[in-house]
Design a protein around this motif. Sequence first.
Motif, PDB file in Angstrom:
ATOM      1  N   GLU A   1      -1.633  -7.445   2.141  1.00  0.00           N
ATOM      2  CA  GLU A   1      -1.043  -6.489   3.245  1.00  0.00           C
ATOM      3  C   GLU A   1      -1.824  -6.637   4.529  1.00  0.00           C
ATOM      4  O   GLU A   1      -1.342  -6.378   5.520  1.00  0.00           O
ATOM      5  CB  GLU A   1      -1.043  -5.178   2.901  1.00  0.00           C
ATOM      6  CG  GLU A   1      -2.432  -4.446   2.606  1.00  0.00           C
ATOM      7  CD  GLU A   1      -2.344  -3.057   1.882  1.00  0.00           C
ATOM      8  OE1 GLU A   1      -1.352  -2.546   1.535  1.00  0.00           O
ATOM      9  OE2 GLU A   1      -3.719  -2.619   1.839  1.00  0.00           O
TER      10      GLU A   1
ATOM     11  N   ALA B   1       2.712 -14.332  10.767  1.00  0.00           N
ATOM     12  CA  ALA B   1       1.981 -13.800   9.487  1.00  0.00           C
ATOM     13  C   ALA B   1       1.044 -14.800   8.897  1.00  0.00           C
ATOM     14  O   ALA B   1      -0.264 -14.254   8.748  1.00  0.00           O
ATOM     15  CB  ALA B   1       3.027 -13.448   8.554  1.00  0.00           C
TER      16      ALA B   1
ATOM     17  N   TYR C   1       4.070  -5.661  12.861  1.00  0.00           N
ATOM     18  CA  TYR C   1       4.583  -5.060  11.693  1.00  0.00           C
ATOM     19  C   TYR C   1       3.714  -5.467  10.541  1.00  0.00           C
ATOM     20  O   TYR C   1       3.976  -5.938   9.604  1.00  0.00           O
ATOM     21  CB  TYR C   1       5.913  -5.850  11.432  1.00  0.00           C
ATOM     22  CG  TYR C   1       6.893  -5.010  12.269  1.00  0.00           C
ATOM     23  CD1 TYR C   1       7.865  -4.218  11.638  1.00  0.00           C
ATOM     24  CD2 TYR C   1       7.552  -5.639  13.464  1.00  0.00           C
ATOM     25  CE1 TYR C   1       8.813  -3.536  12.456  1.00  0.00           C
ATOM     26  CE2 TYR C   1       8.345  -4.880  14.038  1.00  0.00           C
ATOM     27  CZ  TYR C   1       8.998  -3.981  13.539  1.00  0.00           C
ATOM     28  OH  TYR C   1      10.384  -3.347  14.267  1.00  0.00           O
ATOM     29  N   PRO C   2       2.609  -4.591  10.553  1.00  0.00           N
ATOM     30  CA  PRO C   2       1.715  -4.802   9.248  1.00  0.00           C
ATOM     31  C   PRO C   2       2.140  -4.224   8.086  1.00  0.00           C
ATOM     32  O   PRO C   2       3.022  -3.409   8.167  1.00  0.00           O
ATOM     33  CB  PRO C   2       0.358  -3.930   9.889  1.00  0.00           C
ATOM     34  CG  PRO C   2       0.840  -3.053  10.817  1.00  0.00           C
ATOM     35  CD  PRO C   2       2.121  -3.716  11.666  1.00  0.00           C
ATOM     36  N   ALA C   3       1.764  -5.001   7.139  1.00  0.00           N
ATOM     37  CA  ALA C   3       2.578  -4.491   5.433  1.00  0.00           C
ATOM     38  C   ALA C   3       1.532  -3.502   4.916  1.00  0.00           C
ATOM     39  O   ALA C   3       0.410  -3.654   5.114  1.00  0.00           O
ATOM     40  CB  ALA C   3       2.722  -5.656   4.645  1.00  0.00           C
TER      41      ALA C   3
ATOM     42  N   GLY D   1       2.941  -9.393   6.722  1.00  0.00           N
ATOM     43  CA  GLY D   1       3.647  -8.934   7.922  1.00  0.00           C
ATOM     44  C   GLY D   1       3.022  -9.747   9.307  1.00  0.00           C
ATOM     45  O   GLY D   1       1.918  -9.999   9.312  1.00  0.00           O
TER      46      GLY D   1
ATOM     47  N   TYR E   1       6.785  -3.299  -1.149  1.00  0.00           N
ATOM     48  CA  TYR E   1       5.918  -3.326   0.122  1.00  0.00           C
ATOM     49  C   TYR E   1       6.698  -2.467   1.263  1.00  0.00           C
ATOM     50  O   TYR E   1       8.278  -2.592   1.480  1.00  0.00           O
ATOM     51  CB  TYR E   1       5.376  -4.589   0.676  1.00  0.00           C
ATOM     52  CG  TYR E   1       6.384  -5.515   0.946  1.00  0.00           C
ATOM     53  CD1 TYR E   1       6.834  -5.494   2.305  1.00  0.00           C
ATOM     54  CD2 TYR E   1       7.089  -6.299   0.468  1.00  0.00           C
ATOM     55  CE1 TYR E   1       7.658  -6.671   2.880  1.00  0.00           C
ATOM     56  CE2 TYR E   1       7.967  -7.278   0.536  1.00  0.00           C
ATOM     57  CZ  TYR E   1       8.349  -7.313   1.886  1.00  0.00           C
ATOM     58  OH  TYR E   1       9.198  -8.249   2.234  1.00  0.00           O
ATOM     59  N   HIS E   2       6.337  -2.115   2.379  1.00  0.00           N
ATOM     60  CA  HIS E   2       6.748  -1.655   3.585  1.00  0.00           C
ATOM     61  C   HIS E   2       6.044  -2.379   4.776  1.00  0.00           C
ATOM     62  O   HIS E   2       4.845  -2.382   4.557  1.00  0.00           O
ATOM     63  CB  HIS E   2       7.253  -0.190   3.716  1.00  0.00           C
ATOM     64  CG  HIS E   2       5.979   0.794   3.743  1.00  0.00           C
ATOM     65  ND1 HIS E   2       5.312   0.882   2.549  1.00  0.00           N
ATOM     66  CD2 HIS E   2       5.329   1.341   4.870  1.00  0.00           C
ATOM     67  CE1 HIS E   2       4.240   1.744   3.243  1.00  0.00           C
ATOM     68  NE2 HIS E   2       4.108   1.900   4.378  1.00  0.00           N
ATOM     69  N   MET E   3       6.718  -2.161   5.893  1.00  0.00           N
ATOM     70  CA  MET E   3       6.008  -2.751   7.123  1.00  0.00           C
ATOM     71  C   MET E   3       6.126  -1.654   8.035  1.00  0.00           C
ATOM     72  O   MET E   3       7.176  -0.926   8.037  1.00  0.00           O
ATOM     73  CB  MET E   3       6.533  -4.012   7.745  1.00  0.00           C
ATOM     74  CG  MET E   3       6.471  -5.133   6.625  1.00  0.00           C
ATOM     75  SD  MET E   3       7.192  -6.646   7.568  1.00  0.00           S
ATOM     76  CE  MET E   3       6.573  -7.981   6.211  1.00  0.00           C
TER      77      MET E   3
ATOM     78  N   GLN F   1       9.863   1.658   9.625  1.00  0.00           N
ATOM     79  CA  GLN F   1       9.122   1.159   8.423  1.00  0.00           C
ATOM     80  C   GLN F   1      10.457   0.423   7.284  1.00  0.00           C
ATOM     81  O   GLN F   1      10.741   0.849   6.321  1.00  0.00           O
ATOM     82  CB  GLN F   1       8.575   2.489   7.289  1.00  0.00           C
ATOM     83  CG  GLN F   1       7.432   2.875   8.319  1.00  0.00           C
ATOM     84  CD  GLN F   1       6.496   3.634   7.289  1.00  0.00           C
ATOM     85  OE1 GLN F   1       6.978   4.316   6.355  1.00  0.00           O
ATOM     86  NE2 GLN F   1       5.297   3.711   7.483  1.00  0.00           N
TER      87      GLN F   1
END
Length: 163
Positions: A39, A154, A47-49, A43, A64-66, A73
């Motif tokens: 993480e 990324a 847009y960090p994961a 991303g 996961y979500h960003m 998100q």
Amino acid sequence: MTVTSVNEDFDQLNLTLAADFDAPVERVWQLWADPRKLERWWGPPTYPATVDDFDLNPGGTVTYHMTGPEGDQPHGWWRVGSVAPPTHLEFTDGFADDDGRPLSDSPKIETRVTLTRRGTSGTGTHMELSSRFRSQEEMRQMSDMGMAEGMREAAGQMDHLLA
């Protein structure tokens, strides 16, 4: 930056990223195999994961979500196909709803990660990340969303994690 190339081949429905690292294969593998490390680079920087669930075994699922700069998100998932630590990983990647369930009408990307030793002493790593699409339409959709540049950004974050 360690990314040496990003190639979109619409005839072969393939997007390939290549990168070289001054770190052994086992250390680069940990950036994929450890959800907290994943993480920190999965991303693009804007847009960090956040990894929600993580089962990196054949048949397992990663969700996961960003989080975007405006607080949006988008969610995603992997369905793990094959894993051969520390050199090989295959998974299907796609978009998900807010609960992590795959969206049936979104692109599904077959992804293959290959790590090979490089350098005369074998202490470096070459990574190839290959994404195969089901159709030119899906590949065009992802290209228009900036997938190639997002992958470059990324993967470009991996270097400082290996330092």
